[in-house]
Design an enzyme around this catalytic site. Sequence first.
Site, mmCIF file in Angstrom:
data_model
loop_
_atom_site.group_PDB
_atom_site.id
_atom_site.type_symbol
_atom_site.label_atom_id
_atom_site.label_comp_id
_atom_site.label_asym_id
_atom_site.label_seq_id
_atom_site.Cartn_x
_atom_site.Cartn_y
_atom_site.Cartn_z
ATOM 1 N N GLY A 276 41.081 -24.988 54.760
ATOM 2 C CA GLY A 276 42.216 -25.895 54.588
ATOM 3 C C GLY A 276 43.143 -25.542 53.439
ATOM 4 N N ARG B 115 31.154 -25.199 49.031
ATOM 5 C CA ARG B 115 29.738 -25.369 49.365
ATOM 6 C C ARG B 115 29.230 -24.330 50.362
ATOM 7 N NH1 ARG B 115 28.815 -30.944 51.533
ATOM 8 N NH2 ARG B 115 30.903 -30.544 52.321
ATOM 9 N N TYR C 294 38.558 -44.295 52.161
ATOM 10 C CA TYR C 294 39.417 -43.123 51.930
ATOM 11 C C TYR C 294 40.650 -43.532 51.125
ATOM 12 C CZ TYR C 294 42.102 -38.864 52.703
ATOM 13 O OH TYR C 294 42.829 -37.709 52.510
ATOM 14 N N LYS D 211 41.669 -42.206 47.366
ATOM 15 C CA LYS D 211 42.923 -41.498 47.060
ATOM 16 C C LYS D 211 43.834 -42.320 46.142
ATOM 17 C CE LYS D 211 42.182 -37.535 49.068
ATOM 18 N NZ LYS D 211 42.190 -36.259 48.326
ATOM 19 N N GLU E 176 40.924 -28.722 58.946
ATOM 20 C CA GLU E 176 39.644 -29.272 59.441
ATOM 21 C C GLU E 176 39.560 -30.778 59.182
ATOM 22 O OE1 GLU E 176 36.414 -27.347 57.447
ATOM 23 O OE2 GLU E 176 36.513 -25.560 58.688
ATOM 24 N N PHE E 177 40.580 -31.335 58.511
ATOM 25 C CA PHE E 177 40.554 -32.713 58.035
ATOM 26 C C PHE E 177 40.132 -33.708 59.126
ATOM 27 C CE2 PHE E 177 42.735 -36.780 57.382
ATOM 28 C CZ PHE E 177 42.336 -37.111 56.101
HETATM 29 C C1 8X3 Z 1 45.520 -37.287 54.813
HETATM 30 C C2 8X3 Z 1 46.683 -38.062 55.279
HETATM 31 O O1 8X3 Z 1 47.556 -39.924 56.763
HETATM 32 O O2 8X3 Z 1 45.513 -38.868 57.503
HETATM 33 O O3 8X3 Z 1 45.214 -37.424 53.468
HETATM 34 O O4 8X3 Z 1 45.478 -40.338 55.604
HETATM 35 S S1 8X3 Z 1 46.264 -39.336 56.329
#
Ligand code: 8X3
Length: 252
Positions: free
Chosen positions: A13, A34, A152, A156, A188-189
């Site tokens: 990524g 990792r 999440y 953030k 890969e998110f």
């Molecule tokens: C990723 C952006 O919009 O999928 O950090 O949360 S989102």
Amino acid sequence: MKKVVLITGATSGFGEATAYVLANNGFDLILCGRREDRLNIVKLACEKAGAQVWTAVVDVRNENEVEDFVKRCRTWTSEIFALINNAGLAVGREPVHQGVSDDWERMMDTNVKGLLWMSKYVSQWMVEQHSGSIINIGSVAGKQAYGGGVAYNGSKFAVDGITQAMRIDLVTHNIRVGQICPGAAETEFSLVRFKGDETIASKVYDGFQPLVAQDIAETVLFMITRPPHVNIQDVWIMPTAQASATVLHKKG
Ligand code: 8X3
């Protein structure tokens, strides 16, 4: 001597793309992640581009590992130019009342605590040398909340706060601190967020052109190559088709 940049989460990524862009622009690199096999692949490609590269398998969630790793870095190079706190992940989209504790812990431990450990030990080094740049990879999810993003978003938003506080702590030490907050980016998110379900993950990017890792890597390069008196504190970077965390213009 070339400038040395340390990148966390360098195996894929944004981290991997940043390694290539920096190697191609005259930086030497310390890469951690990792997955050793992936680290070796990235290392070889960066060496081909002319960079000297040191790698280490590090789980940023473990403070002792991070402390030992930074000690080892200091035997490889006397000076560190920049730290890119990129390691992070999203897992799951459950609402708060159905939250999966293990997912929440992975996100908080990596995105928040891992970033704090790495920043603590690398900033000690930067304070001693009285210079350095730290770039945290935040997210639009650290600016705007959305349903199913509870942990999440929380992690953030924490990165946003940590970035601001670190900048205040380090301002008298000539250390630049900034963050990049990307919107939808195809890496890969989504595969990680949806736990390997490729069908759901690929649909996330249907009907619009998402960001790619290269967009973030080039932003990192721009930020760390500003003249020493310039600190870009916060970059919010979105696909043209994405107006906010929840407003995406999809065709079809
Ligand atoms: C990723 C952006 O919009 O999928 O950090 O949360 S989102």
